[in-house]
Design an enzyme around this catalytic site. Structure first.
Site, PDB file in Angstrom:
ATOM      1  N   PHE A 171       0.921  -1.286  -0.079  1.00 64.73           N
ATOM      2  CA  PHE A 171      -0.235   0.110   0.164  1.00 64.73           C
ATOM      3  C   PHE A 171       0.748   1.262  -0.124  1.00 64.73           C
ATOM      4  O   PHE A 171       0.545   2.247  -0.723  1.00 64.73           O
ATOM      5  CB  PHE A 171      -0.796   0.163   1.093  1.00 64.73           C
ATOM      6  CG  PHE A 171      -1.549   1.107   1.430  1.00 64.73           C
ATOM      7  CD1 PHE A 171      -2.762   1.105   0.772  1.00 64.73           C
ATOM      8  CD2 PHE A 171      -1.366   2.238   2.339  1.00 64.73           C
ATOM      9  CE1 PHE A 171      -3.699   2.687   1.054  1.00 64.73           C
ATOM     10  CE2 PHE A 171      -2.110   3.356   2.439  1.00 64.73           C
ATOM     11  CZ  PHE A 171      -3.386   3.635   1.837  1.00 64.73           C
ATOM     12  N   ASP A 172       1.726   1.308   0.698  1.00 63.76           N
ATOM     13  CA  ASP A 172       2.701   2.511   0.981  1.00 63.76           C
ATOM     14  C   ASP A 172       3.520   2.842  -0.350  1.00 63.76           C
ATOM     15  O   ASP A 172       3.579   3.968  -0.829  1.00 63.76           O
ATOM     16  CB  ASP A 172       3.675   2.325   2.067  1.00 63.76           C
ATOM     17  CG  ASP A 172       3.278   2.052   3.499  1.00 63.76           C
ATOM     18  OD1 ASP A 172       2.360   1.537   3.608  1.00 63.76           O
ATOM     19  OD2 ASP A 172       3.877   2.618   4.551  1.00 63.76           O
ATOM     20  N   THR A 173       4.018   1.886  -0.866  1.00 70.43           N
ATOM     21  CA  THR A 173       4.767   1.784  -2.218  1.00 70.43           C
ATOM     22  C   THR A 173       3.650   2.404  -3.211  1.00 70.43           C
ATOM     23  O   THR A 173       4.187   3.292  -4.157  1.00 70.43           O
ATOM     24  CB  THR A 173       5.421   0.712  -2.746  1.00 70.43           C
ATOM     25  OG1 THR A 173       6.364   0.101  -1.500  1.00 70.43           O
ATOM     26  CG2 THR A 173       6.278   0.771  -3.879  1.00 70.43           C
TER      27      THR A 173
END
Length: 415
Positions: free
Chosen positions: A200-202
């Site tokens: 999700f972060d990436t």
């Protein structure tokens, strides 16, 4: 009870204070660490943060006493809220918490508090001021102080190196569990994010960069949690799948980033009369131009004996013009997918007619001045005429054919 009902998160308590910052702590089976984490975070924010804040514990399907601990924290500490999801996934928890929050700045951190909290105010300050759109902590800056094992250090650096090679990212640390985003940006960006787990972060960061958003990086002090329960192998496989999926979307142009860029993207700066991104475009355009010119001359020399100079010029120029437009579309102006491809080729053919007029006019002028000229002189005149037509083609491609993609190309050089 339906599956849809089970998947819906449940907010414990309806009261919400008017918070400027909402710090989300996603948790799964963290009944031991949750209490000390939230109390320490709450104390830090109370002492150092000058605006109203909220701490949201996002419990995604814990099977131990995590939810009960969170509810007790909410009862005891003002500004603590609890969000319970019945499905696992850190990305799912963050997306829900950030979507439902009304705070203008949204942040999150891991429950182990590996990151020194003194970096929290520097993390969110650029978002509060409007200077930046997304803010991340980085453990890979020279001024960062990090304590972690060589294995995890190698994995982290390898992952970020892979991102740089595969997706051309400009940020340094995609995995650090210490990030923030403006609410108005999140409202537009999060619907595009598909991953519900650790990728999700990436995905958020890659989409933000490609949309021209400003990503602020804060060097952090970070101490590895030896009790981390992250499955490194499963996470690595999921990350590789996410990179492949995101790469395909960027390559075929299916991600609707243009609207987001139009709303939030930073306009390219102009320094000394040269727009940002133009030097790199010129290099790529020149490379395409050299290849096109070589192909043009080979075709012209091949078919001239059979059809004459003017006909050979027309055929060779038409064939290379189609290839030139396609290559410049993809390489010079970074336009991917099939959207408006036909329109671009039609515009490219109009530029071909302009180039044809320049080169044919040059041949006509040469024949009028020196009817008995050598073929070498004819080729030299055509090279000069093509150079003039190439300069004109670049200018028109930049200000007419691919004008709407200019900010996208400028933004890809870095964040």
């Amino acid at each position: 009870m339906s599956t849809e009902t089970l998947a819906r998160p449940v907010a414990i308590g309806a009261s919400r204070t008017a918070a400027v910052l909402d710090v989300v702590v996603p948790v799964y089976n963290e009944e031991r660490d949750l209490g000390p984490c939230v109390r320490r975070l709450h104390a830090h924010l109370t002492e150092t943060f000058p605006y109203p804040f909220r701490i949201t514990v996002a419990d995604n399907a814990s099977t131990d006493g995590t939810l009960q601990v969170a509810a007790e924290l909410k009862r005891m500490l003002p500004g603590v809220e609890v969000l319970h999801l019945t499905e696992k996934g850190r990305g799912r928890a963050l997306k829900r918490a950030w979507t439902e929050s009304d705070a203008p700045v949204l942040a999150y951190m891991d429950v182990d508090l590996s990151t020194d909290l003194n970096a929290l105010l520097p993390l969110v300050a650029p978002l509060l001021s409007g200077h930046s759109d997304v803010s991340i902590g980085t453990r890979l800056a020279r001024s960062s102080r990090v304590v972690r094992g060589p294995k995890r250090q190698f994995i982290s650096r390898s992952y970020n190196l892979l991102l740089r090679g595969a997706l051309r990212v400009g940020f340094s640390d995609a995995q650090c569990g210490f990030k923030a985003i403006r609410k108005d940006v999140a409202e537009q960006l999060l619907p595009l994010v598909e991953d519900t787990g650790w990728f999700f972060d990436t995905e958020v960061l890659v989409l933000a960069q490609r949309a021209g958003l400003r990503i602020h990086e804060v060097p952090v002090d970070w101490i590895d949690d030896p009790d981390s329960r992250v499955d490194i192998v499963a996470t690595a496989v999921a990350d590789l799948k996410g990179i492949a999926r995101l790469g395909r979307g960027l390559l075929n142009g299916t991600l609707p980033l243009q609207a987001l860029r139009s709303r939030f993207g930073r306009e390219p700066l102009v320094a000394a009369g040269v727009p940002a991104g133009m030097p790199r475009q010129l290099v790529r355009f020149a490379a395409v131009g050299v290849a096109s010119t070589i192909a043009y001359l080979l075709l012209f020399a091949l078919i001239r004996p059979a059809v004459g100079a003017q006909a050979a010029n027309f055929v060779a120029l038409l064939a290379t013009a189609i290839g030139n437009t396609a290559l410049n579309r993809r390489l010079t102006f970074a336009v991917r997918g099939t959207d408006q491809a036909v329109k671009h080729q039609v515009q490219g053919l109009l530029l071909f007619l302009l180039g044809l007029a320049v080169t044919s006019g040059s041949l006509a002028a040469l024949n009028a001045v020196a009817p008995a000229h050598e073929h070498v002189l004819e080729l030299a005149v055509l090279v000069a005429a093509n150079l003039a037509a190439t300069v004109l083609r670049f200018v028109l491609m930049r200000v007419w054919v691919f004008r709407q993609y200019e900010s996208v190309n400028s933004g890809e050089s870095g964040t």
